[in-house]
Design an enzyme around this catalytic site. Structure first.
Site, PDB file in Angstrom:
ATOM      1  CD1 TRP A 101      -2.156  -2.174   1.872  1.00  0.00           C
ATOM      2  CD2 TRP A 101      -2.960  -1.323  -0.030  1.00  0.00           C
ATOM      3  NE1 TRP A 101      -3.153  -3.005   1.419  1.00  0.00           N
ATOM      4  CE2 TRP A 101      -3.659  -2.514   0.261  1.00  0.00           C
ATOM      5  CE3 TRP A 101      -3.284  -0.618  -1.192  1.00  0.00           C
ATOM      6  CZ2 TRP A 101      -4.672  -3.008  -0.567  1.00  0.00           C
ATOM      7  CZ3 TRP A 101      -4.298  -1.106  -2.014  1.00  0.00           C
ATOM      8  CH2 TRP A 101      -4.981  -2.283  -1.700  1.00  0.00           C
ATOM      9  CG  ASP A 169      -3.320   3.936   4.017  1.00  0.00           C
ATOM     10  OD1 ASP A 169      -4.436   3.781   4.564  1.00  0.00           O
ATOM     11  OD2 ASP A 169      -2.943   3.261   3.034  1.00  0.00           O
ATOM     12  CE  LYS A 193      -8.548  -3.269   3.535  1.00  0.00           C
ATOM     13  NZ  LYS A 193      -7.790  -2.386   2.673  1.00  0.00           N
TER      14      LYS A 193
HETATM   15  C1  PLP Z   1      -7.175  -1.856   1.691  1.00  0.00           C
HETATM   16  C2  PLP Z   1      -6.159  -0.815   1.837  1.00  0.00           C
HETATM   17  C3  PLP Z   1      -6.048   0.238   0.917  1.00  0.00           C
HETATM   18  C4  PLP Z   1      -6.900   0.339  -0.330  1.00  0.00           C
HETATM   19  O1  PLP Z   1      -8.190   0.691   0.005  1.00  0.00           O
HETATM   20  P1  PLP Z   1      -9.309   0.966  -1.128  1.00  0.00           P
HETATM   21  O2  PLP Z   1     -10.388   1.581  -0.305  1.00  0.00           O
HETATM   22  O3  PLP Z   1      -9.664  -0.366  -1.694  1.00  0.00           O
HETATM   23  O4  PLP Z   1      -8.743   1.882  -2.126  1.00  0.00           O
HETATM   24  C5  PLP Z   1      -5.105   1.202   1.157  1.00  0.00           C
HETATM   25  N1  PLP Z   1      -4.297   1.143   2.228  1.00  0.00           N
HETATM   26  C6  PLP Z   1      -4.359   0.148   3.125  1.00  0.00           C
HETATM   27  C7  PLP Z   1      -3.443   0.126   4.305  1.00  0.00           C
HETATM   28  C8  PLP Z   1      -5.303  -0.868   2.957  1.00  0.00           C
HETATM   29  O5  PLP Z   1      -5.378  -1.857   3.842  1.00  0.00           O
END
Ligand code: PLP
Length: 360
Positions: A101, A169, A193
């Site tokens: 990511w 993030d 998540k």
């Molecule tokens: C799942 C995830 C993403 C991507 O998320 P989307 O909403 O599918 O764009 C980005 N960063 C992390 C740490 C993730 O776990």
């Protein structure tokens, strides 16, 4: 009703109480005669939901008044581009590379013509850790980290202290522990998540940082556009925000984010103990001091793919799904976000112990 224990990495488990409340009010929202999904985003009925979600995030996550909370779309992946588009000033932008990511975020900065500096990386060791002593330049436009690495199962125990604005993030660990806001200038997460269904991205951004946003950024991609209109500039993902509001209420009912953190620690300890006490049958991917409380990535000894597949199949039979590791590293991964119950983790530990005995 036959609910499985969902260990999937995302979209992930949502508390049963939340789903049941949504179900109860799905067709006729609290006597309004229509579903919240059908209501105008300008209606009083939706407005209350929207403001409740914002208010509960501020209250429970203890977001200071000099930050805006935004509900955007496009997932966390859109933030990989929005961050540099909005807050890069033409100087250095710096990243810690702790997995796929982070790498994707770095890639987007490059697409935008920037030359991102990678100040630390754990790529060489298969992203099995958070690098020690990460140091960002004081004069960087921003410093970027991924707080929890969903695939590799690593997590920062504390965020680095930076003079440059820190961007986090937090897609896979938002609302799982209290955040020290004195360190953070911008935090974002796709909700699917740890905070609800897919479709809404939460961005928490310091107001002062928004003075950087240039007029050359298209309206929908400017943080300021959404901040000025309380995330109602255009149609927000109303149903996802409604579920998010229920999840925040659920967290409050559990005793808040501190209580959730304690429960997360207990669940993760059960699982890591099962790995550590397996006489080497199970091998964790992350170094111990970088272990994630959210995603537990592990292998069976010698990366025995056949045994791993057998365990995943057996778990599925027993109502435990989503345990296959990410295709990039294989093995197994148990995602144990806020909504995963202790009962679910205990069932998995039980299976792992029996499986190890029978297959050693
Ligand atoms: C799942 C995830 C993403 C991507 O998320 P989307 O909403 O599918 O764009 C980005 N960063 C992390 C740490 C993730 O776990």
């Amino acid at each position: 009703m036959n609910r499985v224990f969902n260990f999937g990495a995302g979209p992930a488990a949502i508390p049963l109480e939340v789903l049941q409340e949504a179900q109860e009010h799905l067709v006729d929202f609290h006597g309004e005669g229509l579903s919240i999904m059908e209501a105008s985003h300008r209606s009083k009925m939706y407005d209350e939901v929207h403001n409740e979600a914002l208010g509960l995030i501020r209250e429970l996550y203890k977001v200071p008044e000099d930050y805006d909370i935004l509900f955007l779309q496009g997932g966390a992946s859109t933030q990989f581009a929005m961050v540099p588009m909005n807050i890069a000033l033409g100087g250095k932008v710096e990243y810690a590379d702790t997995g796929s990511w982070s790498s994707k975020a770095i890639k987007e900065a490059k697409i935008l013509g920037l030359d991102p500096v990678i100040v630390a990386s754990s790529k060489e060791s298969g992203y099995d850790r958070i690098p020690e002593n990460i140091t960002f330049s004081d004069d960087a436009d921003y410093a970027y980290i991924t707080s929890n690495n969903t695939i590799y199962g690593t997590q920062y125990k504390t965020y680095p202290s930076t003079k440059a604005p820190l961007v986090v993030d937090a897609s896979s660990d938002i609302f799982s522990y209290p955040v020290d806001w004195s360190k953070v200038d911008l935090l974002f997460a796709g909700a699917q998540k740890n905070a609800g269904p897919s479709g809404v991205t939460i961005v928490i951004i310091k107001k002062a940082l928004q003075s950087r946003v240039k007029d050359s950024v298209p309206s929908m991609l400017r943080y300021t556009t959404h901040a000025e209109k309380d995330s109602l500039y255009n149609t927000p993902p109303t149903f996802a925000i409604y579920i998010l509001s229920l999840i925040m209420k659920w967290i409050k009912g559990k005793g808040g984010i501190e209580a959730i953190q304690k429960s997360n620690e207990e669940k993760a300890t059960l699982l890591y103990d099962a790995i550590d006490n397996s006489n080497g049958f199970y091998v964790g991917h992350a170094q111990k001091d970088s272990r994630s409380l959210m995603n537990v990535s592990f292998n069976i000894k010698d990366k025995d793919a056949e045994l791993e597949a057998k365990l995943v199949a057996l778990a599925t039979q027993k109502g435990m799904i989503g345990l296959k590791g990410h295709r990039s590293i294989g093995g197994l991964r148990a995602s144990i976000y806020n909504a995963m119950t202790k009962e679910g983790v205990e069932a998995l530990v039980d299976l792992m112990q029996t499986f190890a005995k029978e297959n050693s």
